[in-house]
Design an enzyme around this catalytic site. Sequence first.
Site, PDB file in Angstrom:
ATOM      1  N   CYS A  40       0.826  -1.208   0.000  1.00  0.00           N
ATOM      2  CA  CYS A  40       0.000   0.000   0.000  1.00  0.00           C
ATOM      3  C   CYS A  40       0.863   1.261   0.000  1.00  0.00           C
ATOM      4  O   CYS A  40       1.202   1.809   1.050  1.00  0.00           O
ATOM      5  CB  CYS A  40      -0.942   0.020   1.188  1.00  0.00           C
ATOM      6  SG  CYS A  40      -2.091   1.432   1.146  1.00  0.00           S
ATOM      7  N   GLY A  84      -6.628   5.235   2.744  1.00  0.00           N
ATOM      8  CA  GLY A  84      -6.697   4.914   4.165  1.00  0.00           C
ATOM      9  C   GLY A  84      -7.870   4.015   4.531  1.00  0.00           C
ATOM     10  O   GLY A  84      -8.329   3.218   3.758  1.00  0.00           O
ATOM     11  N   ARG A 152      -1.441  -8.403   3.210  1.00  0.00           N
ATOM     12  CA  ARG A 152      -2.407  -7.626   3.994  1.00  0.00           C
ATOM     13  C   ARG A 152      -2.224  -7.951   5.477  1.00  0.00           C
ATOM     14  O   ARG A 152      -2.907  -8.815   6.045  1.00  0.00           O
ATOM     15  CB  ARG A 152      -3.837  -7.891   3.520  1.00  0.00           C
ATOM     16  CG  ARG A 152      -4.061  -7.422   2.067  1.00  0.00           C
ATOM     17  CD  ARG A 152      -5.528  -7.379   1.701  1.00  0.00           C
ATOM     18  NE  ARG A 152      -6.249  -6.347   2.423  1.00  0.00           N
ATOM     19  CZ  ARG A 152      -6.276  -5.062   2.107  1.00  0.00           C
ATOM     20  NH1 ARG A 152      -5.588  -4.620   1.064  1.00  0.00           N
ATOM     21  NH2 ARG A 152      -6.967  -4.210   2.820  1.00  0.00           N
ATOM     22  N   CYS A 316      -6.638  12.468  -9.769  1.00  0.00           N
ATOM     23  CA  CYS A 316      -7.004  11.051  -9.775  1.00  0.00           C
ATOM     24  C   CYS A 316      -6.530  10.426  -8.476  1.00  0.00           C
ATOM     25  O   CYS A 316      -5.548  10.872  -7.880  1.00  0.00           O
ATOM     26  CB  CYS A 316      -6.347  10.361 -10.974  1.00  0.00           C
ATOM     27  SG  CYS A 316      -6.484   8.558 -11.001  1.00  0.00           S
ATOM     28  N   ASP A 317      -7.204   9.367  -8.064  1.00  0.00           N
ATOM     29  CA  ASP A 317      -6.825   8.635  -6.862  1.00  0.00           C
ATOM     30  C   ASP A 317      -5.402   8.093  -6.964  1.00  0.00           C
ATOM     31  O   ASP A 317      -4.717   7.933  -5.955  1.00  0.00           O
ATOM     32  CB  ASP A 317      -7.823   7.492  -6.655  1.00  0.00           C
ATOM     33  CG  ASP A 317      -7.491   6.645  -5.449  1.00  0.00           C
ATOM     34  OD1 ASP A 317      -7.235   7.219  -4.382  1.00  0.00           O
ATOM     35  OD2 ASP A 317      -7.496   5.405  -5.577  1.00  0.00           O
ATOM     36  N   CYS A 358       0.390   0.877 -29.593  1.00  0.00           N
ATOM     37  CA  CYS A 358      -0.946   0.876 -28.996  1.00  0.00           C
ATOM     38  C   CYS A 358      -1.995   1.343 -30.015  1.00  0.00           C
ATOM     39  O   CYS A 358      -3.064   0.731 -30.136  1.00  0.00           O
ATOM     40  CB  CYS A 358      -0.944   1.794 -27.775  1.00  0.00           C
ATOM     41  SG  CYS A 358      -2.163   1.375 -26.537  1.00  0.00           S
ATOM     42  N   CYS A 361      -3.017  -1.432 -32.368  1.00  0.00           N
ATOM     43  CA  CYS A 361      -3.354  -2.720 -31.760  1.00  0.00           C
ATOM     44  C   CYS A 361      -4.815  -3.083 -32.019  1.00  0.00           C
ATOM     45  O   CYS A 361      -5.709  -2.233 -31.945  1.00  0.00           O
ATOM     46  CB  CYS A 361      -3.094  -2.659 -30.251  1.00  0.00           C
ATOM     47  SG  CYS A 361      -3.439  -4.208 -29.388  1.00  0.00           S
TER      48      CYS A 361
END
Length: 474
Positions: A40, A84, A152, A316-317, A358, A361
């Site tokens: 993480c 979190g 984890r 973005c996350d 790409c 493709c």
Amino acid sequence: MSALAAPIVMPSPPPANAPPGFHLLAKPSGSTCNIDCTYCFFLSKESLYPNDKHRMSEATLEAYIRQLLESHRTPQVTVAWQGGEPTLMKLEFFRRAVELVEQYRQPGQNVQHTFQTNGLLLDDDWCRFFKQHDFLVGLSVDGPRELHDTYRVDRRGQGTFDLVMRGWRCLRKHGVDFNILCTVNAANQQHGRTVYRFFRDELGAKWVQFIPIIERATEQTITIANKGWSEQPGKQRLLYTQTGNLVTERTVGAEQYGRFLIDVFEEWVRHDVGNVYVQLFDVTLEAFFGRHLLCIHAPTCGYGPALEHNGDLYACDHFVEPKYKLGNIHQTHMMALIASPEQRKFGQDKRDTLTAQCRGCKVLPWCNGGCPKDRFALSHDGEPGHNYLCAGLELFFTHVGPTLNMMVQLLRQGRAPAEVMASIAAQDARQGPYRPCPCGSGRKFRFCHGDKAPASPFSGVDRATQVGGTTPPR
């Protein structure tokens, strides 16, 4: 409202580039977590806010809910909580969040509450609350005990499987809608079907999402990155950013990711179409109709920003780092930030920076180059910016294409996609049990995805303590 600032007024008229809707992930406790997963890297984000309590205030909560509902011109709005670990905020915080949603809900808006958790703190009070307000809860599980506990772990390095299963039992007890979020990593990448069967047969999951673990590093940071992202005595925690073209030992292999997905797909398409929903399979089927429902495989992105505990909004996350900070909702309205030139360029760069390999493709219409965070490899021609997962993504989309085309034809005829299972069963019968398995494992079909498939080598959940029963093992 606190004295922090007067409420920020929504732009009127809306900015020209404002999307009608978006999916924002709010992190009310920032990167703070009560476990210490080795992979993480988000734990490292605490260094963005040194000497901070990492807890969302009442003022920020109200600004977030109000601006989120004001910014949507679609009837469906999702209030999504992540971390979190969001349960660290205590239940009273989320009771207040629900009250604010009802206070600021616009006419005709339908609000869906979602909540991603590791499950350790779930109890009867939490689960009654989730059920009362129709929360969809995402539970993070990486498979059976031996696989889950590889990475984890808690802060003592002990596995968290038993504690997660306690939370799962509580969700089941109260009838809370839940899905499973599973990372695909170096520990479980060879066990796609086993992991999927565990979720389906033992946890009773009806919706599963697989997320590849890809931890980037440079030559300077790879040694410390391989040790994990927790605090190291006497050393400052390393801030993870999307830089470097090396990956950690925990990172899923590119081709292995594709084979993991194929392993799951071959099980799903024989038994579970219409009964269990696997996110990537669903969105790929939608892409055959030109509808791109997941940012990772859409032509452009920029509609999945992340909100930190203090009101900072990031592109973005996966890009919560200084370079991608858009601003703060206490200073600029959320809609203006999401419609900003910086954010729109961030989203369009996904399409505009594809490598030549790409662009040429055959699976580009479904893959669209994958997530920008993973574009740090070299193409076949040596062009930088190619997706690290390319080999696996091409393998997966090529493999599932013919079967999904069959499902597309069923839908166009007004029939259920689940009818594909009968076609697959008939095909299996014609080709016989001793042919090579279509998953590409090299084993005979009967002893791979057929009726003599091997049992799981891993321990499961104690069935005597399960609540409400589960689907019998296949």
